[in-house]
Design a protein around this motif. Sequence first.
Motif, PDB file in Angstrom:
ATOM      1  N   LEU A 189       0.821  -1.213   0.000  1.00 58.69           N
ATOM      2  CA  LEU A 189       0.000   0.000   0.000  1.00 58.69           C
ATOM      3  C   LEU A 189       0.854   1.262   0.000  1.00 58.69           C
ATOM      4  O   LEU A 189       0.331   2.374   0.127  1.00 58.69           O
ATOM      5  N   GLY A 190       2.155   1.080  -0.087  1.00 61.44           N
ATOM      6  CA  GLY A 190       3.027   2.247  -0.097  1.00 61.44           C
ATOM      7  C   GLY A 190       3.195   2.863   1.278  1.00 61.44           C
ATOM      8  O   GLY A 190       3.278   4.080   1.413  1.00 61.44           O
ATOM      9  N   LYS A 191       3.237   2.025   2.309  1.00 62.10           N
ATOM     10  CA  LYS A 191       3.438   2.474   3.699  1.00 62.10           C
ATOM     11  C   LYS A 191       2.557   3.662   4.054  1.00 62.10           C
ATOM     12  O   LYS A 191       3.056   4.779   4.280  1.00 62.10           O
ATOM     13  N   PRO A 192       1.268   3.464   4.079  1.00 60.61           N
ATOM     14  CA  PRO A 192       0.351   4.587   4.316  1.00 60.61           C
ATOM     15  C   PRO A 192       0.522   5.199   5.713  1.00 60.61           C
ATOM     16  O   PRO A 192       0.857   4.503   6.652  1.00 60.61           O
ATOM     17  N   LYS A 193       0.299   6.495   5.795  1.00 60.43           N
ATOM     18  CA  LYS A 193       0.328   7.179   7.095  1.00 60.43           C
ATOM     19  C   LYS A 193      -1.065   7.090   7.716  1.00 60.43           C
ATOM     20  O   LYS A 193      -2.036   7.493   7.096  1.00 60.43           O
ATOM     21  N   PRO A 194      -1.144   6.563   8.911  1.00 56.48           N
ATOM     22  CA  PRO A 194      -2.462   6.439   9.537  1.00 56.48           C
ATOM     23  C   PRO A 194      -3.028   7.796   9.920  1.00 56.48           C
ATOM     24  O   PRO A 194      -2.291   8.653  10.391  1.00 56.48           O
TER      25      PRO A 194
END
Length: 644
Positions: A189-194
Amino acid sequence: MISVSPFKEFRDECETALRDALKKMYPQISFPPITLEYPPSPEFGELASSMCFELAKQTAEKPRKMADKIAKAIEVSRFPLIRSVEAAGGGYINFHVNLADFFRLTLEPARALDTEYGYVRADEPRKIVVEHTSVNPIHPIHIGQARNPVLGDALARILKAHGHTVFRHYYIDDVGRQSAVIAYGYEKLGKPKPEEKPDHLIGVIYTITSCIMEVHRLKREIEQATEETSELQKQLDDWMSVADNLKNKFPELFTQLLAKINKDENPESKVNNLIRGYESGEEKAKQLIREVCQLCMKGFKETLSRAEIFYDSWDWESDVVWSGDVVQVLDKLKTTPYAFQLGGILEFDADKVAKDLNLKQQLGLMEDYEVPSLTLVRADGTTLYTTRDIPYSLWKFREAERVINVIGMEQTLSQMQLKLALYALGYLEQAENLTHFAYNLVRLPGYRMSSRRGRYITLDEVMDEAVKRAYEEVCKRSPHLSDEEKHRISNFVGLGAMKYALVAVDPAKPVVFTWDRVLDFEKNSAPYIQYSHARACSILRKACREPEEPDYSLLTTPLERDMVLTLARFPEVFVEAAESLKPNVVADFVNGLADKFNTFYNALPVIRAEPLGLSDARLALVDAARIVFRNSLNLLGIEAPERM
RNA sequence: GGGCCCGUUGCCUAGCCCGGAUUAAGGCGCCGGCCUUCGGAGCCGGAGAACCAGGGUUCAAAUCCCUGCGGGCCCGCCA
C-alpha cells in the motif's frame, strides 16, 4: 507491636489452645496439623474445629464427649483474644473471640498501617518477572485479549504488595509469519500514514492481506489437488464470504490491496522471504517489519496507558533472535539426547525429557500420556515461536528468580514443552520457577472472536463505550456536577467497571462478552465498591474530627461484628491471593465488604451516635473500612475515589 | 484417537485445591416497601429455585475417587 494480621492472631491463639489441650488430655494419640474453619453462624463463634470427629476414632469415644473434654481443658485465661470455648453439635469445638479487644486489635493497626494494611510481606521476597499482554502487533488489542493485561496487572500489583520485586514485561512477537504478512500488505500500500489510531489501520491491512492470501492459497491447492476437494472448497467459500465482508467495509483498501497482491506471481513466497530475511537480519526486512510493528505498538501503548496499565520492559522477540541466543540454545539442545532430525526439520522430544527426569506426575500428567514432540526448526532453517521462547525465558530469568507468563490456556501444551526444554538444557531451577498463569477465552455470544477474520471488539471500543455509559449514569445521578467533574468520574467508573468484570471471575472459566455484563454499575461491580469507598470518605469528611476516644466495647451489633471480622481477615485474604495467584479472591472479598458496609451504613448512625465513645468507635470502623476498600481496589488497578 | 479445562436456580457468579453443623451464599431479573437522619450507584422484605447424571469412599460429599454425558480448548514446518 502492631498486628499485621489481626485475624491470624486469633487463629494462632486458637490453634495453640487446641494443640495444648489435645496433648494434655490425649497424650497417647497422634493428630494431624490443627485445622480451623469459619462457623456457619455467629452463635457458633468466630472459629471452630471439627477435628474430634476424626480423632474420636482413636479413643473409641463419642466425638461430642471428646470435644467436651477438650473444651473444658482449654485455659481461656491464658489467651487474651479467646473469650470462651465450648463444645457443640455432634463434636465441634467453637471459639468465641473477645470482641472488644479484637476490635481494638483490628481497627488500630489498620488505621496506623494505613496504605500498608493488609499487604503482608512474603517470608522470602523474590525477584519476579510477570510477562503479560504480549498481543501480536498486527491488529488492535481486542476484548478477548484484554483479560490478559487486566489479570497480569493485578497479579503484578499483588505480588509487589507482597514484598516481591516485580518486573512487568511485554513480549513483542515480531518474528512470526503474521508480522511478515502485515509488512507485506503495508508495503504494497506504499506504507500509508495512519490518520487515526495506527493499530486500527494495521489491523485492517492485516485482515485484508491475510484474507486475500488465504484465498490465493486455497485456490491454488484446489487446482493442484488430485483427490477430494470438497473440504477445501468449503474453506474457500468461507474465506470468500470474509472477503466480501471486508470489501464492503473497506472498499478502497481492499481493491487496492487486491490489485497489488494479484500482481505478484506468488505472494506466499514473498512472505516467506520476508520471514527468512527478518530472522537472518537483512537490513531491508528489518527496516520494514520494525516500522510496521513500531507503528502498531504506538497504538497499543496509547490503549494500555489509557487503561493505566504500564510495563517495565518491552522485549522484542527479534532482539532475542539477532543476539544469537536462539542459535546458541539450539546448538546446546542438539548436544542433548532430546533433539533429533526428522526429514530436514529439527524436533524436540519433550516426552523423553518428562520420562527421563520423572516429571509427569509433577506436571499433572498420566504416566502413559505421551507429550507431543515440538518442532524447533523448519526445513528452510527458520525457527518457530516456542523455539524462540526458550532463550527468551532465559532472558527473563537473568533478572528474576521466578517468571510468570500470563498466557491463554490454549497454549498449555506449548508452555509445557517450553518448561521441558528448560529441563532438557539443564536449567532445572528455572524450569521449576516458570509458571504458566492460564486463563480462559472471552467469547462473543454465539461465536469466537477471530482476529484473522477481523471479527472482534477492540479494547478501545470497550473503553469508549464504558466511559460513555458511565457518563450517562453520572448525568442521571449527579446532574449538579460540572461537566469536567462528570467526565473525570465517568472515566474511572467506566474503566473500573470493565476491569472488575474481567478480573472478578475465576480465570479458568470462560467469559461470554456482553455489554451489560462488562458495564455493570450495580451491586457486585467496581462502581458499587467505589461508591462505598466514597461514602466512607464522605462520613469522615463530614465528621470533621478524629476518633479520639473510641470505646470499642460499645460496638455490640452483629453488623459491627461482621464488619470488623471482615476487615480483620483482609490480610489473610491478601496472602491467599498472592500465594495462589488469585486476583479474583480480592475482588470477591472487597465486594463482600461493600455489602456489609452498606448494610451498616444504612442501619446505624456514625457521626451522631451517642455517646461520643460509640461515635468514635464507629468512626474508626468507617476509617478502617475506607482503608481496606482503597487497598483492595489498588491491588486490582481500580481507582478508589473520594467523591463520585 | 489422546490430553487439559469447565458444568451450581430463568440468567450470571462464590464456595471445590484444604470434605464438616442451621435453610448451599450472592448478583441480575420479578413483586412489595424505604429519601425532614452521615450520598438511593444504596437499604429492607417477598416469591422462586439449583450443586450435569450414576456409582464409590466417609460418622459427614457441591467439595475427594471412578464411569458416563454436555460444552470449550489443544495435539501445526501457526502464534
